[in-house]
Design a protein around this motif. Structure first.
Motif, PDB file in Angstrom:
ATOM      1  N   PRO A 123       2.737 -19.489 -63.635  1.00 46.41           N
ATOM      2  CA  PRO A 123       1.407 -20.253 -63.802  1.00 46.41           C
ATOM      3  C   PRO A 123       1.409 -21.823 -63.109  1.00 46.41           C
ATOM      4  N   GLY A 124       3.052 -21.760 -62.566  1.00 46.57           N
ATOM      5  CA  GLY A 124       2.882 -22.635 -61.733  1.00 46.57           C
ATOM      6  C   GLY A 124       4.706 -23.623 -62.365  1.00 46.57           C
ATOM      7  N   TRP A 178       0.444 -21.128 -72.854  1.00 43.85           N
ATOM      8  CA  TRP A 178       0.355 -20.454 -73.694  1.00 43.85           C
ATOM      9  C   TRP A 178      -0.406 -18.946 -72.970  1.00 43.85           C
ATOM     10  N   TRP A 179       0.514 -17.712 -72.797  1.00 39.96           N
ATOM     11  CA  TRP A 179      -0.383 -17.026 -71.911  1.00 39.96           C
ATOM     12  C   TRP A 179      -1.229 -16.198 -73.155  1.00 39.96           C
ATOM     13  N   GLN A 180      -1.460 -16.588 -74.582  1.00 33.78           N
ATOM     14  CA  GLN A 180      -2.802 -15.596 -75.395  1.00 33.78           C
ATOM     15  C   GLN A 180      -4.098 -16.393 -75.111  1.00 33.78           C
ATOM     16  N   ARG A 181      -3.975 -18.054 -74.371  1.00 38.50           N
ATOM     17  CA  ARG A 181      -4.762 -18.893 -74.322  1.00 38.50           C
ATOM     18  C   ARG A 181      -5.690 -18.504 -72.743  1.00 38.50           C
ATOM     19  N   ALA A 182      -4.665 -17.659 -71.866  1.00 38.72           N
ATOM     20  CA  ALA A 182      -5.090 -17.339 -70.224  1.00 38.72           C
ATOM     21  C   ALA A 182      -5.249 -15.815 -69.888  1.00 38.72           C
ATOM     22  N   LEU A 230       4.324 -10.824 -74.200  1.00 34.06           N
ATOM     23  CA  LEU A 230       3.776 -10.711 -72.888  1.00 34.06           C
ATOM     24  C   LEU A 230       3.699  -9.862 -72.042  1.00 34.06           C
ATOM     25  N   VAL A 231       5.209  -9.768 -72.054  1.00 35.69           N
ATOM     26  CA  VAL A 231       5.858  -7.595 -71.294  1.00 35.69           C
ATOM     27  C   VAL A 231       4.980  -6.736 -71.884  1.00 35.69           C
ATOM     28  N   GLU A 232       3.909  -7.345 -73.037  1.00 33.65           N
ATOM     29  CA  GLU A 232       3.236  -5.407 -73.507  1.00 33.65           C
ATOM     30  C   GLU A 232       2.129  -5.968 -73.074  1.00 33.65           C
TER      31      GLU A 232
END
Length: 660
Positions: free
Chosen positions: A105-106, A114-118, A180-182
Motif C-alpha cells: 500500500p506504499g 492493517w490489511w483487514q481494515r482495507a 493475509l496470504v490466505e
C-alpha cells in the motif's frame, strides 16, 4: 559447476563483467576508474556495438517494469470515489504505457497499515473493515483508506498487473501476515480468510507473489518497535529484524486505535469516561506494564469492582495493548489535559518467523527482507534462514545546489551509475549465498535531492532528463536479470517539487474535475514495455565508448555516453535499446549483428530528439515530448544508426537467429 565464460562490456559509467554458469547468470559491476573519468571524449574514433543474438542470459520477467501505488488520496487521484472505480481514462492510459507491477500500500506508510481494515466485510467476519489506517510516515496520524486493498486488486486484475505487497512489520505479526496470504492466495474455502475474500466478491485467488517485510527499517524514523531494542536506535537492529526479540519502552505516550500521532509529542486525556487508549507495540509481556498519568504510576487491576471514584487504577489487555480506566464511579478517569504514558516490555517476531508462517500457507510466494546490507545477510546466514531475497531503494542523493541544468544532469547520471553498481553487487552477493534464492527487488527508485531541485530546475522531475535517468536505471535492471522493480511513484502531483516524479501527474483540484498528465517518464516506459523481447541477450560489447563531460566544484568529470541492452523473442525478433546520455552530442556507431540474419527493414521508436533536456509536458496541452516512430533500412549484419543527444531509441529487428 558448468563452464564460465567472461565477456567484458561497458555499461554507461560502469564496467560490467557478465558470468554465465550452469546455476544462475551473474552480473558483477565495478565503478569506472575515477582517473579515467577525467579524460576528454574521443569523438573522432568510430564506436562499434556488437550484439550476439544466440548468446542468452535468461528470460525477461513480465513484472520488471512497475511503479509504487498507494492507498492515500484515492490512490494519488486515480480512483473515482463517486463511481467507485479507477477513472477509465487513467486505466486506459496505464494500459497503453504497459506497466505490469504495482507496489501497495506504499512505502513508509505501509509500515503500520492493517490489511483487514482495507478489505470488505462481506460475511460479517471483519469488524475492522473501513477503519482509518495509521500513517506509517512521520506524523502517524489517522488516514482514510480511499483506495483500499480490494480496489487495488480489482485495478491490477483489470490491467493484467502484478500487485506486490509491503507488510506492516512496524505493528504486525507473522500470524496476521499468514492470514493475509490466505486472503490473497488461499484455496481452502473452509479457511475464514478465504471465505472472507469469496464473500467480498472474488472467489479466485489473486496470486500475489512478492511480499516485502517492512519498508526501509534501516532508517531510524522507520524502526518502530526496533527502537525499543537494547541500545535503542544505536542498537543491533539487523539481528532483531532477522531474529526478533525482547524490546522495552519507558513512559511511551499511549495511542489511539487509528492514530499514533501522540507518539511524537504526548497523549493528553480528554477527561471522558470510556476512552480507549493503547500501548503502541502490543502484544506486551503480561505484568510488565505500568501506566502513568501526569507522571504518577497508577495500579493495574483485573477488575474495577470494589474500587471507588478516586482510585488510580487501570485494566489492560496484554494481547491488544488496550488500556481501560474507570468510569468515575468505579475507578478514576484521568483528568482532562493530563498526560498518559506507559512503560512495558514486549516480544516481537523477526523476518525468519514471517517467512516461515507465510510460506506455510503458500510455498510459491517470495518473502523479501527490506534490509539489504552485509550485516543483515550475515545475520540471516547465522540464523540458518533460507530467504528469498531482498528489496533495495535507489535514490539520487548528494547532488549539490546551484548547478547548471547540464551539470546537474551529469551528476545525476553519475549517481545512477553508483545505484546500478549497488544493484549488480547485491545480485552477485545473493546469487553466491547458499541460503538465498537470489531475488533483488528495487522496490523504490527515483530522485531525492530536493534542495538541488529547487535551486537548479524546479520542474526537472517532469522533464526529459528525468525520464532518461529513470530509463538508465530500468535498463540496468533489465541487464542484471532483475525480476521485478517499482519506480517511485505511479501518480504524483504538481503540489510540490518532490511530488512531481509520478509516471502520471494528477492535476486534481478539490471541487474541480479530475484530470492527469502522462509525464515524459511515462513515454520512456512505453518504449521499454513495447520494445523489449522475452529473452535477455548477453550484454552488447562496445568498442570506443564515447563520453561526455560535466563540471562539479570546478572539476571536470566524464560519464560514458551510451547504455545498450539487447533482447529477443522466440520467433527471432531482436530488440536493441540504446540510451544516449550525452546532453549535447549525437553518435553514429556501427552496429554488428552476430549469429543473426536480419530482414531489410527495422522499426524505430525514439524519445527525445528535437527536445531540450529540460522539456516537459504541460497539463491540458498536446504532448511536446513524445515517441517518434519510423523505419530504417538494414543491409547485411552491420549497419550504422545515429542516436540523437539526450535520447532513448529502440530498434526492432526481424530476422533469423543462427549459430549456437
Amino acid at each position: 559447476m558448468g563452464t564460465v565464460s567472461l565477456v567484458l562490456v561497458v555499461w554507461g559509467g560502469v564496467t560490467t563483467s557478465t558470468w554465465a554458469t550452469s546455476k544462475k547468470p551473474l552480473t558483477l559491476s565495478v565503478l569506472e576508474n575515477s582517473n579515467l573519468r577525467k579524460k576528454e571524449p574521443l569523438k573522432s574514433i568510430r564506436t562499434n556495438i556488437t550484439i550476439d543474438a544466440a548468446s542468452t542470459m535468461g528470460s525477461v520477467s513480465p513484472t520488471l517494469f512497475g511503479a509504487n501505488g498507494g492507498y492515500l488520496n484515492n490512490g494519488g487521484g486515480m480512483y473515482d470515489p463517486i463511481n467507485h472505480q479507477v477513472y477509465p481514462g487513467f486505466q486506459n492510459a496505464y494500459k497503453d504505457v504497459g506497466l505490469k507491477t504495482m507496489r501497495y500500500p506504499g512505502g513508509a506508510r505501509a509500515n503500520l497499515f492493517w490489511w483487514q481494515r482495507a478489505v470488505g466485510n462481506g460475511n460479517g467476519s471483519n469488524p475492522d473493515s473501513g477503519l482509518d489506517q495509521i500513517d506509517g510516515s512521520n506524523a502517524h496520524s489517522a488516514q482514510p483508506d480511499t483506495f483500499n486493498l480490494d480496489q487495488a486488486l480489482k485495478f491490477t486484475g483489470n490491467t493484467g498487473t502484478a500487485l506486490t505487497y509491503v507488510y506492516n512489520m512496524g505493528n504486525g505479526n507473522p500470524t496476521d501476515a499468514a492470514n493475509l496470504v490466505e486472503y490473497l492466495d488461499g484455496t481452502d474455502t473452509k479457511n475464514p480468510y478465504v471465505a472472507l475474500r469469496i464473500a467480498n466478491g472474488h472467489p479466485a485467488p489473486f496470486h500475489v507473489k512478492y511480499f516485502e517485510i517492512g519498508n526501509e527499517m534501516y532508517i531510524p524514523k522507520e524502526r518502530y518497535w526496533l527502537a525499543g531494542i537494547p541500545g535503542g536506535l544505536k542498537g543491533d537492529y539487523q539481528s532483531y529484524y532477522v531474529n526478533g526479540g525482547d524490546v522495552s519502552f519507558t513512559k511511551q505516550p499511549v495511542v489511539l486505535k487509528t492514530s499514533w500521532s501522540s507518539l511524537a509529542t504526548s497523549y493528553k486525556s480528554t477527561g471522558s469516561a470510556g476512552k480507549q487508549v493503547y500501548a503502541a507495540y502490543a502484544p506486551i509481556d503480561p505484568g510488565s506494564d505500568t501506566v502513568y498519568v501526569n507522571g504518577i504510576a497508577w495500579t493495574r487491576v483485573t477488575s474495577f469492582s470494589g474500587y471507588g471514584a478516586t482510585a488510580k487504577v487501570y485494566e489492560i489487555n496484554p494481547t491488544t495493548g488496550e488500556i481501560t480506566f474507570g468510569d468515575g464511579t468505579h475507578g478514576k478517569v484521568p483528568p482532562s489535559g493530563d498526560t498518559v504514558s506507559i512503560s512495558y516490555s514486549a516480544y516481537h517476531y523477526g523476518y525468519k518467523d514471517y517467512i516461515a508462517a507465510m510460506k506455510a500457507v503458500d510455498p510459491n510466494i517470495y518473502v523479501l527482507s527490506c534490509l539489504h546490507d552485509s550485516k543483515s545477510i550475515t545475520d540471516l546466514n547465522k540464523a540458518g534462514v533460507h530467504f528469498d531475497g531482498m528489496s533495495i531503494h535507489l535514490y539520487s542523493y548528494g547532488i549539490p545546489s546551484g548547478l547548471t541544468t547540464k551539470n546537474f544532469y551529469g551528476d545525476m547520471m553519475h549517481t545512477a551509475n553508483i545505484n546500478d553498481n549497488a544493484v549488480s553487487s547485491l545480485v552477485h552477493t545473493l546469487h553466491a549465498d547458499p541460503y538465498s534464492n537470489g531475488i533483488v527487488y528495487p522496490s523504490e527508485y527515483g530522485f531525492y535531492a530536493k534542495a538541488a531541485l529547487k535551486s537548479n530546475n524546479p520542474n526537472f522531475l517532469l522533464s526529459l532528463g528525468e525520464s532518461l535517468y529513470i530509463g538508465k536505471e530500468a535498463m540496468s535492471f533489465l541487464q542484471d536479470g532483475i525480476p521485478v522493480s517499482s519506480k517511485y511513484k505511479l501518480v504524483g502531483d504538481w503540489s510540490s517539487v518532490w511530488q512531481q516524479q509520478g509516471i502520471f501527474s494528477s492535476n486534481y483540484v478539490s471541487g474541480g474535475s479530475y484530470n492527469f498528465t502522462e509525464s515524459t517518464t511515462a513515454q520512456m516506459f512505453k518504449v521499454l514495455t513495447h520494445m523489449t523481447g522475452t529473452t535477455l541477450l548477453i550484454a552488447p560489447s562496445i568498442i570506443n565508448m564515447p563520453t561526455y563531460s560535466y563540471t562539479l566544484k570546478n572539476q571536470t568529470y566524464n560519464n560514458n555516453a551510451l547504455d545498450v541492452v539487447a533482447t529477443r523473442t522466440s520467433s527471432g525478433d531482436v530488440y536493441l535499446l540504446v540510451l544516449n546520455e550525452d546532453p549535447s552530442n549525437s553518435y553514429t556507431p556501427i552496429i554488428n549483428l552476430h549469429n543473426y540474419a536480419p530482414n531489410r527493414s527495422a522499426t524505430v521508436w525514439q524519445l527525445g530528439e528535437n527536445n531540450t533536456l529540460d522539456a516537459y509536458d504541460v497539463a491540458g496541452h498536446p504532448l511536446t515530448v513524445r515517441i517518434h516512430s519510423s523505419f530504417t533500412s538494414i543491409s547485411g549484419q552491420s549497419f550504422k544508426y545515429t542516436f540523437p543527444a539526450h535520447s532513448i531509441t529502440a530498434i526492432h529487428l526481424s530476422g533469423r537467429v543462427s549459430g549456437k
